[in-house]
Scaffold this motif. Sequence first.
Motif, PDB file in Angstrom:
ATOM      1  N   GLN A 157       0.750  -1.260   0.209  1.00 34.23           N
ATOM      2  CA  GLN A 157       0.040   0.077   0.169  1.00 34.23           C
ATOM      3  C   GLN A 157       0.807   1.168  -0.007  1.00 34.23           C
ATOM      4  OE1 GLN A 157      -3.890  -1.839   2.555  1.00 34.23           O
ATOM      5  NE2 GLN A 157      -2.909   0.066   3.259  1.00 34.23           N
ATOM      6  N   VAL A 158       0.663   2.331  -0.802  1.00 33.10           N
ATOM      7  CA  VAL A 158       1.265   3.278  -1.005  1.00 33.10           C
ATOM      8  C   VAL A 158       0.492   4.549  -0.776  1.00 33.10           C
ATOM      9  CG1 VAL A 158       2.983   4.685  -2.440  1.00 33.10           C
ATOM     10  CG2 VAL A 158       2.726   2.290  -2.656  1.00 33.10           C
ATOM     11  N   ASN A 159       0.803   5.481   0.144  1.00 34.23           N
ATOM     12  CA  ASN A 159       0.041   6.675   0.299  1.00 34.23           C
ATOM     13  C   ASN A 159       0.898   7.823   0.529  1.00 34.23           C
ATOM     14  OD1 ASN A 159      -2.945   6.070   0.959  1.00 34.23           O
ATOM     15  ND2 ASN A 159      -1.858   4.459   2.114  1.00 34.23           N
ATOM     16  N   ALA A 160       0.589   9.308   0.832  1.00 32.90           N
ATOM     17  CA  ALA A 160       1.314  10.380   0.900  1.00 32.90           C
ATOM     18  C   ALA A 160       0.648  11.069   1.766  1.00 32.90           C
ATOM     19  CB  ALA A 160       1.388  11.192  -0.409  1.00 32.90           C
ATOM     20  N   ILE A 161       1.525  11.973   2.285  1.00 27.83           N
ATOM     21  CA  ILE A 161       1.004  13.067   3.255  1.00 27.83           C
ATOM     22  C   ILE A 161       1.616  14.263   2.775  1.00 27.83           C
ATOM     23  CG2 ILE A 161       1.159  11.258   5.380  1.00 27.83           C
ATOM     24  CD1 ILE A 161       3.666  12.932   6.265  1.00 27.83           C
ATOM     25  N   ALA A 162       0.686  15.237   3.186  1.00 29.36           N
ATOM     26  CA  ALA A 162       1.309  16.745   2.907  1.00 29.36           C
ATOM     27  C   ALA A 162       1.259  17.580   4.273  1.00 29.36           C
ATOM     28  CB  ALA A 162       0.180  17.540   2.036  1.00 29.36           C
ATOM     29  N   PRO A 163       2.531  17.271   5.033  1.00 26.14           N
ATOM     30  CA  PRO A 163       2.429  17.803   6.339  1.00 26.14           C
ATOM     31  C   PRO A 163       2.571  19.523   6.627  1.00 26.14           C
ATOM     32  CG  PRO A 163       4.455  16.855   5.788  1.00 26.14           C
ATOM     33  CD  PRO A 163       3.594  16.745   4.706  1.00 26.14           C
ATOM     34  N   ALA A 164       2.291  19.942   7.787  1.00 22.52           N
ATOM     35  CA  ALA A 164       2.590  21.307   8.099  1.00 22.52           C
ATOM     36  C   ALA A 164       3.110  21.141   9.598  1.00 22.52           C
ATOM     37  CB  ALA A 164       1.467  22.356   7.987  1.00 22.52           C
ATOM     38  N   ALA A 165       4.231  21.586   9.800  1.00 20.90           N
ATOM     39  CA  ALA A 165       5.002  21.485  11.093  1.00 20.90           C
ATOM     40  C   ALA A 165       6.181  22.491  11.231  1.00 20.90           C
ATOM     41  CB  ALA A 165       5.352  19.889  11.298  1.00 20.90           C
ATOM     42  N   ARG A 166       6.705  22.676  12.217  1.00 22.38           N
ATOM     43  CA  ARG A 166       7.941  23.371  12.445  1.00 22.38           C
ATOM     44  C   ARG A 166       9.137  22.547  12.496  1.00 22.38           C
ATOM     45  NH1 ARG A 166       7.493  23.398  17.570  1.00 22.38           N
ATOM     46  NH2 ARG A 166       6.109  25.131  17.838  1.00 22.38           N
ATOM     47  N   THR A 167       9.861  22.847  11.338  1.00 25.45           N
ATOM     48  CA  THR A 167      11.258  21.970  10.835  1.00 25.45           C
ATOM     49  C   THR A 167      12.139  23.352  10.532  1.00 25.45           C
ATOM     50  OG1 THR A 167      10.515  21.572   8.492  1.00 25.45           O
ATOM     51  CG2 THR A 167      10.000  20.097  10.223  1.00 25.45           C
ATOM     52  N   ARG A 168      13.468  22.819  10.151  1.00 26.52           N
ATOM     53  CA  ARG A 168      14.477  23.645   9.638  1.00 26.52           C
ATOM     54  C   ARG A 168      14.030  24.099   8.184  1.00 26.52           C
ATOM     55  NH1 ARG A 168      20.129  21.238   8.918  1.00 26.52           N
ATOM     56  NH2 ARG A 168      18.857  19.523   7.842  1.00 26.52           N
ATOM     57  N   MET A 169      13.009  23.191   7.644  1.00 26.44           N
ATOM     58  CA  MET A 169      12.562  23.889   6.210  1.00 26.44           C
ATOM     59  C   MET A 169      11.602  24.679   6.170  1.00 26.44           C
ATOM     60  SD  MET A 169      12.808  20.022   4.108  1.00 26.44           S
ATOM     61  CE  MET A 169      11.738  20.738   2.888  1.00 26.44           C
ATOM     62  N   THR A 170      10.784  24.897   7.498  1.00 28.32           N
ATOM     63  CA  THR A 170       9.712  25.723   7.305  1.00 28.32           C
ATOM     64  C   THR A 170       9.884  26.924   8.124  1.00 28.32           C
ATOM     65  OG1 THR A 170       8.691  24.306   9.175  1.00 28.32           O
ATOM     66  CG2 THR A 170       7.969  23.623   6.758  1.00 28.32           C
ATOM     67  N   GLU A 171      10.998  27.290   8.599  1.00 30.39           N
ATOM     68  CA  GLU A 171      11.403  28.420   9.513  1.00 30.39           C
ATOM     69  C   GLU A 171      10.718  29.790   8.934  1.00 30.39           C
ATOM     70  OE1 GLU A 171      15.540  26.982  11.721  1.00 30.39           O
ATOM     71  OE2 GLU A 171      15.460  28.612  10.279  1.00 30.39           O
TER      72      GLU A 171
ATOM     73  N   ARG B  65      -3.919   7.394  -1.550  1.00 22.77           N
ATOM     74  CA  ARG B  65      -4.572   8.467  -0.772  1.00 22.77           C
ATOM     75  C   ARG B  65      -3.800   9.378  -0.724  1.00 22.77           C
ATOM     76  NH1 ARG B  65     -10.102   9.313  -1.229  1.00 22.77           N
ATOM     77  NH2 ARG B  65     -11.302   7.387  -1.078  1.00 22.77           N
ATOM     78  N   VAL B  66      -4.029  10.705  -0.585  1.00 25.79           N
ATOM     79  CA  VAL B  66      -3.054  12.088   0.135  1.00 25.79           C
ATOM     80  C   VAL B  66      -3.917  12.361   1.196  1.00 25.79           C
ATOM     81  CG1 VAL B  66      -1.894  14.213  -0.504  1.00 25.79           C
ATOM     82  CG2 VAL B  66      -2.113  12.163  -2.092  1.00 25.79           C
ATOM     83  N   PHE B  67      -3.224  12.665   2.222  1.00 22.81           N
ATOM     84  CA  PHE B  67      -3.538  13.508   3.518  1.00 22.81           C
ATOM     85  C   PHE B  67      -2.880  14.540   3.954  1.00 22.81           C
ATOM     86  CE2 PHE B  67      -4.189   8.745   3.649  1.00 22.81           C
ATOM     87  CZ  PHE B  67      -5.484   8.468   4.083  1.00 22.81           C
ATOM     88  N   GLU B  68      -3.576  15.691   4.021  1.00 23.14           N
ATOM     89  CA  GLU B  68      -2.952  16.771   4.774  1.00 23.14           C
ATOM     90  C   GLU B  68      -3.151  16.668   6.123  1.00 23.14           C
ATOM     91  OE1 GLU B  68      -2.611  21.293   3.060  1.00 23.14           O
ATOM     92  OE2 GLU B  68      -4.856  20.838   3.551  1.00 23.14           O
ATOM     93  N   VAL B  69      -1.953  17.115   7.030  1.00 20.69           N
ATOM     94  CA  VAL B  69      -2.292  16.825   8.522  1.00 20.69           C
ATOM     95  C   VAL B  69      -1.422  18.055   9.109  1.00 20.69           C
ATOM     96  CG1 VAL B  69      -0.144  15.328   8.019  1.00 20.69           C
ATOM     97  CG2 VAL B  69      -1.536  15.358  10.276  1.00 20.69           C
ATOM     98  N   GLU B  70      -1.891  18.971   9.862  1.00 22.70           N
ATOM     99  CA  GLU B  70      -1.536  19.975  10.448  1.00 22.70           C
ATOM    100  C   GLU B  70      -2.033  19.966  11.727  1.00 22.70           C
ATOM    101  OE1 GLU B  70      -1.418  24.770  10.237  1.00 22.70           O
ATOM    102  OE2 GLU B  70      -1.830  23.554   8.689  1.00 22.70           O
TER     103      GLU B  70
END
Length: 301
Positions: free
Chosen positions: A195-209, A249-254
């Motif tokens: 099974q293959v799925n994807a997430i589109a996350p929003a979180a505090r990381t070095r990439m999102t400063e 499926r693709v899930f956005e998670v924040e």
Amino acid sequence: MTGICDGRVVAVTGAGRGLGRAHALAFAAEGAKLVVNDLGVGLDGTPGADSPAEQVVRQIRAAGGEAVAHAGDIATGAGAASLLEAALSAYGRLDTLVNNAGFLRDRMLVNLDEEDWDAVIRVHLKGHFLPLKHAAAHWRAEAKAGRTPTARVINTSSGAGLLGSVGQGNYSAAKAGIVGLTLVAAAELSRYGVQVNAIAPAARTRMTERTFAESMTAPSSGFDAMAPENVSPLVVWLGSAESAGVTGRVFEVEGGRVTVIEGWRAGPGVDKGERWSVGETGEAVRKLLEEAEVPGEVYGA
């Protein structure tokens, strides 16, 4: 903890910091054995001085879990193959692959160098494709040998890949490509127990400063909506046997919110039954757009 991943072997790329680290620790807390991949590079992909993968491994072992570090470059065929080999050598199997590694080189399109385009596409998109390819080949061989796996892949896209993001043409293109790759892989690999799925996350990381500049300081009390750890429960569940039947499926998670993303699908349309003239086409398109849903706004527009 529920032990939802007891006995499963999980490889997480880019797991030395941020989201990848949170995922690795969450899987370990649920009983999984980890392969912690990280090159230890800086935000722009240049080599760093420490070994964050080893630090995460030590933390997992100190808590009573099992983990090994992998420092290979998963955007190369040899590095991706060695990630699978690390799992097989240490534990004799691989059950879940979490593709997470990436970095940023943001520029407006007119200032975006070819090198910066290639580097971001390479790490994000090729860095998803190659580990997936090698893991899939292994799982296919297992299925053909009569040992159909309960395999899981979780890819990491982004809101930038779903809507676009000003100043991130390379990143947005790579993350959109990951969604396409996810859909194809889910369709191709289901027959092998994958099974293959994807997430589109929003979180505090070095990439999102810069993206989440106003949210970088965690609150002194209460719920920290930007903590990377908020994303990991979904990833762990998708990576477990309990997610049976969920694929493509693709899930956005924040924060505390999880959203199922509904991708491109046919909207209003009209069929003349013969070739349109240029003028007729324009008039028809304008009428269709009046009936269509307004697309989401590009980030930063």
